[in-house]
Enzyme design. Structure first.
Site, PDB file in Angstrom:
ATOM      1  CE  LYS A  53      -3.821  -2.316   2.272  1.00 21.89           C
ATOM      2  NZ  LYS A  53      -4.446  -2.766   3.516  1.00 21.89           N
ATOM      3  CD  GLN A  97      -3.725  -4.542   6.525  1.00 20.98           C
ATOM      4  OE1 GLN A  97      -3.793  -3.526   5.835  1.00 20.98           O
ATOM      5  NE2 GLN A  97      -4.134  -5.711   6.088  1.00 20.98           N
ATOM      6  CG  ASP A 120      -9.839   0.087   5.024  1.00 19.58           C
ATOM      7  OD1 ASP A 120      -9.630  -0.475   3.930  1.00 19.58           O
ATOM      8  OD2 ASP A 120      -9.096  -0.017   6.005  1.00 19.58           O
TER       9      ASP A 120
HETATM   10  N1  GUN Z   1      -7.236  -6.719   6.120  1.00 19.13           N
HETATM   11  C1  GUN Z   1      -7.580  -7.478   5.046  1.00 19.13           C
HETATM   12  N2  GUN Z   1      -8.120  -6.696   4.093  1.00 19.13           N
HETATM   13  C2  GUN Z   1      -8.128  -5.437   4.564  1.00 19.13           C
HETATM   14  C3  GUN Z   1      -8.565  -4.195   4.028  1.00 19.13           C
HETATM   15  O1  GUN Z   1      -9.094  -4.097   2.906  1.00 19.13           O
HETATM   16  N3  GUN Z   1      -8.384  -3.113   4.830  1.00 19.13           N
HETATM   17  C4  GUN Z   1      -7.839  -3.208   6.079  1.00 19.13           C
HETATM   18  N4  GUN Z   1      -7.727  -2.091   6.796  1.00 19.13           N
HETATM   19  N5  GUN Z   1      -7.432  -4.346   6.599  1.00 19.13           N
HETATM   20  C5  GUN Z   1      -7.576  -5.454   5.837  1.00 19.13           C
END
Ligand code: GUN
Length: 296
Positions: A53, A97, A120
């Site tokens: 990311k 995350q 998100d």
């Molecule tokens: N963990 C697995 N997929 C995601 C996501 O799309 N966003 C976040 N913040 N955590 C995740």
């Protein structure tokens, strides 16, 4: 029939090029879109997602503020950091995350993020807005799946879609987005899960099967009809001594067998994965654009 492969890397690259132009335009107006990324703990899969990311932000000229906190970080400390980013005008998106360590209340953390910076799309305000069809930050993986389908020429209106998996991150929001009365919806959707009596009975009549169960071989060739479109959201590590890392990534679909029956299929890796990060960049750029209009 041999399926054509939907190349997620290629679709993602095209969208990222469009986003790079938007970032350049925003910079010309004095705004650099900024994303705060917070990782608590050292789960290897989460670490590699977060690194990807951060790299993606850099590649399109966005600012990313990277925060890697030890697994023993208190909830109060994490909430304090979120509050700091909520009030930081250089930050347009905040991503914590998931999963978080067990001592931290995930719901409390998601609720603490300013809905205007919730790139998100996990805050209940954005989830609610999405469900009732109002403008909202859409969750990245399901939105990426829809973009991948649309940009591959798959018709959603009137299509029979069967989703396998009912997570808050993929299955539930994806079902909601696909039933909206809009160009990105209008599908007829069934959601299967661990208590579904006969999953194959549902998937066999689907025009589009979306696997998001988190288990290899959830979808086998006998479970799909000829010519179906198959989207694999799963990312599973399976042991493989022939690989340097000792494992390889597989999805939820038996790719070899299903690709002999489907018309279109996404691979793992290289299918949905690159789209998730792309939609995160998309939401952060959108948030920066919205902040500009709030200032004017
Ligand atoms: N963990 C697995 N997929 C995601 C996501 O799309 N966003 C976040 N913040 N955590 C995740």
């Amino acid at each position: 029939m041999t399926a054509q492969i939907i190349d997620g890397k290629q679709v993602a690259a095209q969208m990222r090029a469009e986003l790079k132009d938007s970032v350049a335009r925003l910079k010309g107006q004095g705004i650099t879109p900024g994303l705060a990324v917070i990782l608590v703990g050292d789960d290897p899969a989460s670490r590699s997602y977060v690194t990807a990311k951060e790299k993606a932000c850099e590649e399109i000229g966005m600012h990313s503020d990277d925060n890697r906190l030890p697994s023993e970080t208190t909830q109060a400390k994490l909430l304090g950091l979120i509050d700091q980013f909520n009030n930081d005008p250089k930050i347009h998106g905040i991503l914590v995350q998931l999963p978080l360590p067990a001592h931290i209340d995930e719901d409390a953390v998601l609720l603490a993020i300013d809905p205007n910076k919730d790139v998100d799309g996990f805050h209940p305000v954005n989830v609610g807005r999405m469900v009732v069809g109002q403008e909202a930050f859409l969750p990245c993986t399901p939105h990426g799946v829809i973009q991948l389908l649309l940009r591959s020429g798959v018709k959603l209106s009137g299509a029979e879609v069967v989703i396998v998996g009912r997570s808050n991150i993929v299955g539930k929001p994806l079902a909601n987005m696909l039933i909206q009365k809009s160009a990105t919806g209008n599908a007829t959707v069934t959601v299967c899960h661990t208590r579904t009596k006969n999953i194959a009975e549902h998937t066999r009549r689907a025009d589009i099967v979306i696997a998001a169960a988190g288990r290899p071989n959830t979808i086998t060739a006998e479970m799909v009809k000829d010519g179906a479109v198959v989207i694999d959201v799963g990312v599973n590590r399976v042991e493989d001594a022939t690989k340097k890392k000792g494992y390889r990534l597989v999805g939820d679909v038996d790719f070899e067998a299903v690709s002999r029956k489907a018309s279109l299929i996404t691979p793992v890796p290289g299918g949905v994965g690159p789209m998730t990060i792309t939609m995160l960049l998309y939401n952060t750029v959108l948030s920066a654009e919205k902040s500009l209009s709030r200032c004017n």
